[in-house]
Design a protein around this motif. Structure first.
Motif, PDB file in Angstrom:
ATOM      1  N   TYR A  17       9.517  43.482 -34.301  1.00  0.00           N
ATOM      2  CA  TYR A  17       8.748  44.593 -33.726  1.00  0.00           C
ATOM      3  C   TYR A  17       7.443  44.068 -33.125  1.00  0.00           C
ATOM      4  N   GLU A  18       7.091  44.545 -31.936  1.00  0.00           N
ATOM      5  CA  GLU A  18       5.887  44.106 -31.235  1.00  0.00           C
ATOM      6  C   GLU A  18       4.858  45.224 -31.198  1.00  0.00           C
ATOM      7  N   SER A  19       3.600  44.828 -31.332  1.00  0.00           N
ATOM      8  CA  SER A  19       2.497  45.785 -31.324  1.00  0.00           C
ATOM      9  C   SER A  19       1.296  45.156 -30.636  1.00  0.00           C
ATOM     10  N   PRO A  20       0.498  45.937 -29.905  1.00  0.00           N
ATOM     11  CA  PRO A  20      -0.697  45.367 -29.259  1.00  0.00           C
ATOM     12  C   PRO A  20      -1.825  45.083 -30.242  1.00  0.00           C
ATOM     13  N   LYS A  21      -1.727  45.601 -31.466  1.00  0.00           N
ATOM     14  CA  LYS A  21      -2.766  45.348 -32.455  1.00  0.00           C
ATOM     15  C   LYS A  21      -2.121  44.999 -33.794  1.00  0.00           C
ATOM     16  N   TRP A  22      -2.918  44.357 -34.645  1.00  0.00           N
ATOM     17  CA  TRP A  22      -2.402  43.924 -35.946  1.00  0.00           C
ATOM     18  C   TRP A  22      -2.293  45.115 -36.886  1.00  0.00           C
ATOM     19  N   MET A  23      -1.254  45.119 -37.696  1.00  0.00           N
ATOM     20  CA  MET A  23      -1.044  46.141 -38.728  1.00  0.00           C
ATOM     21  C   MET A  23      -0.601  45.453 -40.008  1.00  0.00           C
ATOM     22  N   GLY A  24      -1.040  45.989 -41.126  1.00  0.00           N
ATOM     23  CA  GLY A  24      -0.651  45.411 -42.404  1.00  0.00           C
ATOM     24  C   GLY A  24       0.801  45.649 -42.740  1.00  0.00           C
ATOM     25  N   LYS A  25       1.322  46.832 -42.367  1.00  0.00           N
ATOM     26  CA  LYS A  25       2.711  47.183 -42.645  1.00  0.00           C
ATOM     27  C   LYS A  25       3.434  47.434 -41.344  1.00  0.00           C
ATOM     28  N   CYS A  26       4.584  46.802 -41.197  1.00  0.00           N
ATOM     29  CA  CYS A  26       5.380  46.988 -39.980  1.00  0.00           C
ATOM     30  C   CYS A  26       5.957  48.400 -39.971  1.00  0.00           C
ATOM     31  N   PRO A  27       5.723  49.188 -38.927  1.00  0.00           N
ATOM     32  CA  PRO A  27       6.263  50.558 -38.894  1.00  0.00           C
ATOM     33  C   PRO A  27       7.774  50.607 -38.675  1.00  0.00           C
ATOM     34  N   ASN A  28       8.375  49.496 -38.270  1.00  0.00           N
ATOM     35  CA  ASN A  28       9.811  49.488 -37.992  1.00  0.00           C
ATOM     36  C   ASN A  28      10.640  49.181 -39.240  1.00  0.00           C
ATOM     37  N   CYS A  29      10.285  48.080 -39.947  1.00  0.00           N
ATOM     38  CA  CYS A  29      11.083  47.677 -41.114  1.00  0.00           C
ATOM     39  C   CYS A  29      10.359  47.868 -42.437  1.00  0.00           C
ATOM     40  N   GLY A  30       9.061  48.167 -42.398  1.00  0.00           N
ATOM     41  CA  GLY A  30       8.314  48.419 -43.626  1.00  0.00           C
ATOM     42  C   GLY A  30       7.818  47.184 -44.345  1.00  0.00           C
ATOM     43  N   ALA A  31       7.976  45.980 -43.747  1.00  0.00           N
ATOM     44  CA  ALA A  31       7.524  44.747 -44.396  1.00  0.00           C
ATOM     45  C   ALA A  31       6.004  44.633 -44.313  1.00  0.00           C
ATOM     46  N   TRP A  32       5.413  44.077 -45.368  1.00  0.00           N
ATOM     47  CA  TRP A  32       3.960  43.909 -45.433  1.00  0.00           C
ATOM     48  C   TRP A  32       3.560  42.495 -45.021  1.00  0.00           C
ATOM     49  N   ASN A  33       2.411  42.405 -44.317  1.00  0.00           N
ATOM     50  CA  ASN A  33       1.783  41.126 -43.955  1.00  0.00           C
ATOM     51  C   ASN A  33       2.732  40.208 -43.190  1.00  0.00           C
ATOM     52  N   GLN A  34       3.499  40.780 -42.261  1.00  0.00           N
ATOM     53  CA  GLN A  34       4.423  39.981 -41.459  1.00  0.00           C
ATOM     54  C   GLN A  34       4.051  39.972 -39.974  1.00  0.00           C
ATOM     55  N   MET A  35       2.952  40.631 -39.596  1.00  0.00           N
ATOM     56  CA  MET A  35       2.540  40.666 -38.196  1.00  0.00           C
ATOM     57  C   MET A  35       1.760  39.400 -37.864  1.00  0.00           C
ATOM     58  N   VAL A  36       2.243  38.660 -36.868  1.00  0.00           N
ATOM     59  CA  VAL A  36       1.652  37.375 -36.478  1.00  0.00           C
ATOM     60  C   VAL A  36       1.201  37.463 -35.028  1.00  0.00           C
ATOM     61  N   GLU A  37       0.007  36.925 -34.769  1.00  0.00           N
ATOM     62  CA  GLU A  37      -0.542  36.944 -33.413  1.00  0.00           C
ATOM     63  C   GLU A  37       0.217  35.964 -32.523  1.00  0.00           C
ATOM     64  N   MET A  38       0.532  36.406 -31.293  1.00  0.00           N
ATOM     65  CA  MET A  38       1.257  35.578 -30.341  1.00  0.00           C
ATOM     66  C   MET A  38       0.693  35.804 -28.953  1.00  0.00           C
ATOM     67  N   LEU A  39       0.747  34.740 -28.129  1.00  0.00           N
ATOM     68  CA  LEU A  39       0.365  34.839 -26.736  1.00  0.00           C
ATOM     69  C   LEU A  39       1.597  35.126 -25.903  1.00  0.00           C
ATOM     70  N   GLU A  40       1.390  35.928 -24.847  1.00  0.00           N
ATOM     71  CA  GLU A  40       2.508  36.209 -23.943  1.00  0.00           C
ATOM     72  C   GLU A  40       2.921  34.918 -23.260  1.00  0.00           C
ATOM     73  N   PRO A  41       4.212  34.625 -23.122  1.00  0.00           N
ATOM     74  CA  PRO A  41       4.656  33.405 -22.447  1.00  0.00           C
ATOM     75  C   PRO A  41       4.285  33.419 -20.980  1.00  0.00           C
ATOM     76  N   THR A  42       4.014  32.209 -20.452  1.00  0.00           N
ATOM     77  CA  THR A  42       3.632  32.097 -19.044  1.00  0.00           C
ATOM     78  C   THR A  42       4.820  32.295 -18.125  1.00  0.00           C
ATOM     79  N   LYS A  43       5.993  31.967 -18.617  1.00  0.00           N
ATOM     80  CA  LYS A  43       7.196  32.123 -17.818  1.00  0.00           C
ATOM     81  C   LYS A  43       7.485  33.610 -17.639  1.00  0.00           C
ATOM     82  N   LYS A  44       7.855  34.028 -16.444  1.00  0.00           N
ATOM     83  CA  LYS A  44       8.022  35.445 -16.157  1.00  0.00           C
ATOM     84  C   LYS A  44       9.349  35.999 -16.646  1.00  0.00           C
ATOM     85  N   GLY A  45      10.339  35.158 -16.815  1.00  0.00           N
ATOM     86  CA  GLY A  45      11.628  35.693 -17.242  1.00  0.00           C
ATOM     87  C   GLY A  45      12.633  34.610 -17.464  1.00  0.00           C
TER      88      GLY A  45
END
Length: 457
Positions: A17-45
């Motif tokens: 699950y992707e989110s623009p901001k960090w959350m402690g609990k994933c709203p999709n699967c309910g897992a805690w502390n699994q949100m990790v910061e990532m940069l958008e890839p430079t490749k377009k597709g």
């Protein structure tokens, strides 16, 4: 002029699950502390792929030729059975299992067998060096000029090697160690596993190369990474078995080219995995004669009948609530059968602890084992053994009736072949089919009827 900032997103490492901001609990699967910061890839597709070299176009289904996909047979009939008749060219197979269960051993042995047919195999290891793979191959007596070994985790380097070697089969050990340089997250993350699998799928379908990938499993037993991984591949195989048993069971949970009901049984030895030709004899060889709580059932695993011993131990409880434990079968099924025994037969079990086990480490999940489970519980509770030549087949309903099961003739033939003289089956299964010689077929309609004949007073 300042460079534009790359956008940041947060991704759940459990479900993707992707989110623009960090959350402690994933709203999709309910897992805690699994949100990790990532940069958008430079490749377009990513480039798309088609299964053939022809341009993609919508075609009426009546004009599509239904040629059978070519299959390559290994020297392991057990593996060929699970795959649906062999390895399909251009397919992608995911093999999962606990650490040390034998995934890499199986695939290295299969690699050597495929080279004997003149095919070229590329074994890519992300967990071992080339010399370490060679040491393991020597222990397994694996060799061949057409078996290429490559130690790499960069997917772009792997692609170049595949283009250079031009193999017929590719083995990736494992997908969690491979990374794509255009994806910023660490190897093994959800996005990396997803992108690498998609790229390998393009290679498999575009180059008509059969690709095997090894997948790690989580502590719950599921394959690590997004659930999408299992949806993308053509076949998903699980390697099962207990650490303290030498026997391993290969089971297909998804197969686009065959049945998912087949299993293959192997034995782990010092020279690798060896097929078990007659698993019924293996599961029954240590059975004690005259032991109460022991019964034998014929379980169907796909098209193969397997005889398995079911053991039950009933003892008075030392606590307020009776304990129910089951190994190799569904815990809820055991509770249901015990409730039927109390209500319909009058067996007092509410103050008894119950421990049940399918011997040999095999897992049983079909309804035909119900009668054997009930008889083993009654045998242990009354401390009366069944005859060593008795076998039980049948499903139990909530009203205590014995319901018919499928493939009864195959089950009876297998039991007769191993020397069983009395076979208890549902009365509705008795019909126009050939009975084996020197075998007594006993048809039962109710659970009470079956117990009175199997455990006479």
């Amino acid at each position: 002029m300042a460079k534009a900032k790359r956008s940041v997103k947060f991704m759940c490492q459990e479900c993707g699950y992707e989110s623009p901001k960090w959350m402690g609990k994933c709203p999709n699967c309910g897992a805690w502390n699994q949100m990790v910061e990532m940069l958008e890839p430079t490749k377009k597709g990513r480039s798309s792929f088609t299964h053939t070299d022809e341009a993609a176009a919508a075609v009426p289904i009546t004009k599509i030729t239904s040629d059978n996909e070519p299959r390559f047979l290994t020297q392991m009939p057990e593996l060929n059975r699970v795959l649906g008749g062999g390895v399909v060219q251009g397919s992608m197979v995911l093999v999962g299992g606990d650490p040390g269960i034998g995934k890499s051993t199986l695939l290295l042995q299969v690699s050597a067998q495929l080279t004997t047919t003149g095919k070229r195999v590329l074994y890519i290891s992300g967990e071992e060096s080339v010399k370490q793979t060679k040491l393991r191959a020597e222990r397994l007596l694996v060799t061949g000029d057409n078996l290429y070994v490559y130690a790499e985790t960069n997917l772009e380097a792997i692609q170049q090697t595949i283009q250079h070697v031009k193999p017929d089969f590719v083995i990736i050990d494992s997908i969690q160690t491979v990374y794509h340089p255009d994806v910023t997250s660490a190897a093994g993350s959800v996005s990396q596993v997803r992108e690498c699998t998609a790229e390998l799928m393009r290679i498999a379908k575009g180059g008509n190369i059969a690709v095997f990938i090894v997948g790690h499993v989580t502590k719950e037993g599921a394959i690590a990474g997004p659930r999408m991984l299992e949806h993308m591949v053509d076949t998903v195989l699980y390697f099962e078995g207990e650490r303290h048993h030498a026997y391993r069971i290969l089971r297909a949970v998804k197969n686009r080219f065959g049945s998912t009901n087949e299993i293959g049984i192997f034995e782990m030895r010092d020279i690798g995995l060896v097929e078990v030709a007659n698993p019924s004899e293996v599961f029954l060889e240590e059975r004690l004669d005259g032991a109460s709580g022991s019964t034998v059932v014929v379980s169907m695993e796909g098209t193969r009948p397997i005889l398995v011993e079911i053991q039950a131990l009933i003892s008075p409880t030392m606590f307020g609530n009776a304990k129910r434990m089951a190994t190799g079968m569904d815990h809820n099924k055991v509770s249901l059968i015990m409730a039927v025994l109390e209500k319909r037969v009058g067996l007092l079990l509410q103050n008894q602890d119950a421990y049940l086990k399918a011997a040999g480490g095999v897992k049983l999940d079909e309804p035909a084992i119900d009668l054997a489970v009930a008889v083993s519980i009654a045998s242990s509770c009354n401390d009366k053994p069944t005859k060593s030549t008795d076998c039980f087949i049948g499903e139990i309903g909530l009203t205590g009736e014995i319901r018919r099961v499928s493939r009864i003739e195959q089950r009876v033939q297998e039991a007769a072949k191993l020397g069983f003289k009395r076979i208890f089956i549902p009365a509705n299964n008795q019909g126009e089919w050939k009975l084996p010689k020197d075998v007594s077929i006993i048809g039962v309609t109710t659970l009470g009827d079956a117990l009175s004949k199997a455990l006479p007073k």
